[in-house]
Design a protein around this motif. Structure first.
Motif: not given
Length: 948
Positions: A357-361, A395, A458
């Motif tokens: 989950d590199t977008r930290r969502e 995030g 974020g």
């Protein structure tokens, strides 16, 4: 967006608009029509028919003087042309000033309106008079209150409002029961987003009846649980939530909102106040388990281990009202307030990395703080500082302060120098929402706003929920000793549930019968749970803790593993570690290092420490294991040995060879950390809890500095398995060794770790060869035993000509707890055995060679804990009985490993050999600050070892 009335400074434009309005009001834009309509009765005629507005000032409209055409007036011709021109300038100037005053009033509400918000449920906080928030400050009178002015469309779609209405909306938005600090945010996009969201709704949510009943239910859960505990377990400590019951609907709404935003897992960190209530009513821990912990009937259940009930964590699943599943993890927590924060962040980061989950969502961390601790504990600043750093961001965290307006017995005036307990959070570009906890619907509004801001940008968001602490610091404490007036007022207050119920009854949103049914149902459930707790047999404590196939417990119960690699694989990896992109320009010294590594791969040179360490990381990663190493200078290495992240000297582009070894290698990151020990070590410990399959390492700049994070070591790393059954394989790399650098750059306080070592809770090692480093790191991952690994890592040995290992020791070797001597005579000819650990071995070996003392054997204790007598006696088994065996260390007698070795192993060693020790004399400080004194001390020490 802040702006003026369109065209208000352009006289010709205004004149033309008004002329059109006079001919046909419907022909001009609605904002102008509304504005001119508002002037209505105030339009009059002065001398010679000149138009004026009101008794005190000229309007911001242009009127033609009687008998003068519009065109003549514009040209300055006609009998009143000159007077008209002067009057026109005055009109425009005064109009502009008044509009600017309104604009400034709006701005001041945005900046300072929070100071007049009604936040304190007890009413003891004096709300200051702020003149800039009053119309009179700008010269407005009652006559002006119904005049229309331009405003942002966030207040009114038309962009025009009467001053009275605009002022009402400003107060509702910024000075009701929600106060918001957001104008410190430099990012205009974020600031405008917040303004639009708050001003368009006046910081209120329109809640359905179903949502209101849900809030009432959560408040009921909170109140009934605390009343039940106090009635059934009189005098027991529970650290009640009473006075801050709105925390439950706050968390409920946060989790629901998170689920709708696609969050799949939430990690929560909080202290002990309200923890049992949260465990039972939010996390879903069975009340019978909690009641059984209160009963505490079986003294044999937790002999020598466990923790108090209000420190325990729990994991459970939550299903949102729309059917989405969210996993909740409440972290275990010691009494040391706020130190769990970065532990929780690290746990979530590991979970995010595991699912890429590199977008930290898909994850959220909620950190619940106390007001006194948020202002007082320095780890708060370290936590906030990690927020936007690439190696640590999750995030955005949701921070919730349970603002009791007191810390134990200390009031805010003695606890902080700032106005709010949250002022430290202004270091970030984030909003801070202050809310009266006795207005549950205002709490709901802040939750919605905070969660949406976090998703949109974020970043963190802070909710400072004001309440009070109904009882003392604990239930046995008497708070009226120190706050008599406050607690006299608290004793007379209704609960927030009762107050909210009264409001709903007035609105007709719920009946008294419905509310009573909710409460009765909850009481019955708790009675049933208590009965089960009292009659069911408790679950026995686990002796050996497992997690996903990884185990804790004792070292002897877990088999060893093969940590070697085929020689060809070692050579292949070493070669790949030298490969750079064609257009990459390394520093000339790096080029030289890479050439040497190529020679190592061919077998022309033995491997140095950096090569052995890189081989460990690279081999693990290519085998699919995740690897994470952080520290203040870990990319290069404090002592410039690692060079894991290379920089192009022409454009500063970065390249990490370790990340380019195989197409599908495991997640690998090597990061420089901020100048922090507490926050970062806590983060990496948390990361290791949820990354048991990989290698998680933290490197101190110097080993001496880890004690800044003593709390993380004491309360988490060395004791978590015993207290909470948590497993961790965290590696701590602590540069250690006496080299004349002074008392703060010599000792990683080896003795402290050995003093805390018990029940095989940690591993303490002091490796002395690159091959040992390689096998040590691979063993930490490949073996199924998960224990923190404390490494006394090298400084001068990084470049020591003798501290090298041939290729064969990587392909054929393994980890040696005790390294045998390979330079001395046959064991039967040995007349003295020196036992040591660490770099002093090389100095002893050099002295032995200089003296020609080949009848002296030197054994290296690479693993100091766990270490069994049997292992030591096996290493000594070939030597003659009665031979002198001397423990030699460069640390003072009261430091280092000596006292541990003596206490635990002298009986076994002394049963066969003449056992003694050599060290520096006991000292309050680890080392001298004089280089020459250090060298002399070292010479004396080494001579004694051979002369004794």
């Amino acid at each position: 967006m802040e702006h003026e009335l369109p065209g208000s400074s352009n006289l010709l434009f205004v004149e033309e608009i008004y002329a059109d309005y006079e001919r046909d009001p419907e022909s001009v834009p609605a904002p102008w029509r509304t504005y001119f309509d508002s002037l209505g009765s105030q339009i009059g005629h002065g001398e010679n028919g000149a138009t004026r507005i009101g008794p005190s000032f000229t309007p911001s409209s242009i009127f033609n003087p009687a008998g003068t055409s519009s065109a003549a007036a514009k040209d300055g011709k006609g009998s009143n042309g000159i007077a008209y021109g002067a009057r026109r300038a005055t009109i425009a100037s005064e109009a502009k000033e008044r509009q600017e005053a309104v604009t400034q009033l709006v701005r001041n509400f945005r900046v300072r309106g929070h100071l007049q918000a009604d936040l304190d449920p007890l009413g003891f906080t004096k709300i200051p008079y702020i003149p800039e928030l009053e119309p009179e400050f700008y010269g407005f009178t009652e006559a002006d209150m119904d005049r229309t002015f331009a405003c942002d469309r966030s207040f009114e779609k038309s962009g025009m409002l009467p001053l009275r209405e605009l002022l009402s909306r400003l107060k509702n938005t910024y000075s009701r029961t929600i106060g918001v600090q957001f104008t410190h945010i430099d990012d205009i996009e974020a600031r405008r987003w917040l303004q639009q969201r708050m001003e368009s709704t006046q910081n209120r949510l329109e809640l359905s009846r179903k949502e209101q009943v849900r809030i009432l239910t959560r408040l009921t859960d909170a109140v009934i649980f605390e009343e039940f505990i106090r009635r059934k377990f009189t005098g027991a400590k529970s650290f009640s939530l009473e006075g801050a019951e709105s925390l439950l609907p706050l968390l409920d709404l946060s989790i629901e909102e998170a689920g709708e935003q696609g969050v799949q897992e939430i990690v929560i960190g909080m202290a002990h106040r309200g923890r049992l209530n949260v465990l039972a009513n939010i996390i879903g821990k069975s009340p019978r388990e909690i009641f059984r912990e209160f009963e505490d009937k079986d003294p044999d259940l937790h002999m020598g281990g466990g923790d108090v009930k209000y420190h325990l964590g729990y994991v459970n699943d939550w299903q949102t009202s729309s059917g989405r599943r969210v996993k909740l993890s409440l972290c275990f927590n010691p009494s040391h307030l706020e130190f769990v924060n970065t532990v929780a962040m690290g746990r979530l980061r590991a979970k995010q990395d595991r699912i890429e989950d590199t977008r930290r969502e898909r994850g959220l961390v909620i950190l619940i703080h106390g007001d006194a601790a948020f202002a007082g504990e320095g780890v708060i600043q370290e936590t906030l500082n990690l927020s936007q750093l690439p190696g640590y961001t999750v995030g955005g965290a949701l921070h919730v302060i349970i603002n009791n307006q007191i810390g134990f017995t200390t009031g805010p005036e003695e606890a902080r120098s700032s106005h709010y307990c949250t002022d430290v959070a202004k270091m970030l570009q984030i909003p801070i929402f202050h809310v009266n906890g006795e207005d549950p619907e205002a709490v709901a509004a802040t939750v919605k706003m905070a969660m949406d801001f976090r998703r949109e940008f974020g970043r963190d968001a802070v909710i400072d929920m004001y309440g009070y602490r109904k009882l003392g610091h604990n239930e046995a404490d008497e708070p009226a000793f120190t706050q008599p007036l406050i607690y006299a007022a608290i004793a007379k207050r209704k609960t927030v549930r009762e107050a909210y119920l009264d409001r709903l009854l007035k609105l007709g949103g719920v009946t008294r019968e419905e509310a009573d049914a909710i409460a009765d149902r909850r009481r019955q459930e708790l009675e049933k749970e208590l009965s089960s707790a009292q009659n069911e047999k408790p679950i026995p404590a686990k002796v050996r803790h497992t997690h996903g196939g990884y185990v804790g417990g004792h070292d002897e119960d877990v088999p060893e593993v093969d940590t070697s690699l085929p020689k060809e694989r070692v050579q292949e990896l070493l070669t790949k570690l030298t490969n750079l992109p064609d257009d990459f320009h390394p520093h000339p010294k790096i080029t030289r290092i890479l050439k040497q590594r190529t020679q190592m791969a061919k077998g022309d040179l033995p491997l140095d420490w950096a090569a052995g360490e890189a081989l460990a990381y690279g081999s693990l990663s290519t085998e699919g294991f995740p690897v994470r190493l952080t520290g203040q200078d870990s990319e290069r290495g404090t002592f410039s040995h690692r060079h894991a992240v290379l920089h192009d000297v022409e454009n500063d582009n970065e390249f990490t060879p370790l990340m380019n070894l195989a197409p599908n290698q495991g997640h690998l990151e090597i990061r420089n950390s901020p100048l922090s020990e507490i926050g970062v070590l806590g983060f990496e410990y948390g990361y290791s809890l949820d990354a048991l399959a990989g290698l998680t390492a933290w490197e101190a700049q110097f080993g001496d500095f880890w004690n800044t994070a003593q709390v993380i070591v004491d309360q988490f790393i060395v004791s978590a398995e015993d207290k909470w059954q948590h497993l961790s394989g965290l590696v701590m790399l602590l540069p250690h060794g006496y080299e004349g650098a002074g008392p703060e750059h010599s000792s990683a306080r080896l003795e402290r770790f050995l003093m805390m070592a018990a029940e095989d809770n940690i591993q303490v090692v002091y490796p002395t060869t690159p091959a040992q480093c390689f096998h040590m790191l691979r063993r930490q991952v490949l073996r199924k035993w998960r224990k923190p690994l404390i490494v006394m890592s090298p400084k001068s040995l990084l470049r020591h000509l003798e501290c090298v290992s041939p290729l064969e020791e990587f392909s054929d070797g393994h980890w040696y707890p005790i390294l045998p001597d390979v330079h001395a005579k046959e064991e039967r000819e040995i007349n003295k055995v020196l036992l040591c650990s660490g770099k002093i071995y090389y100095e002893l070996d050099k002295e032995r060679e200089a003296r020609g003392a080949d009848d002296v054997a030197i054994l290296r204790f690479e693993q100091l804990y766990p270490l069994r007598d049997a292992q030591i006696m096996e290493a000594l088994s070939a030597y003659k009985e009665g031979v002198k065996v001397i423990w030699v260390q460069e640390e003072p007698e009261n430091m280092g490993a000596w006292r541990h070795i003596f206490y635990y192993h002298s009986k076994a060693i002394g049963s066969k050999f003449d056992f003694s020790f050599v060290s520096r004399p006991g000292s309050a400080s680890p080392a001298t600050g004089s280089g020459s004194s250090h060298r002399k001390e070292q010479e004396i020490l080494i001579s004694k070892a051979f002369d004794r």
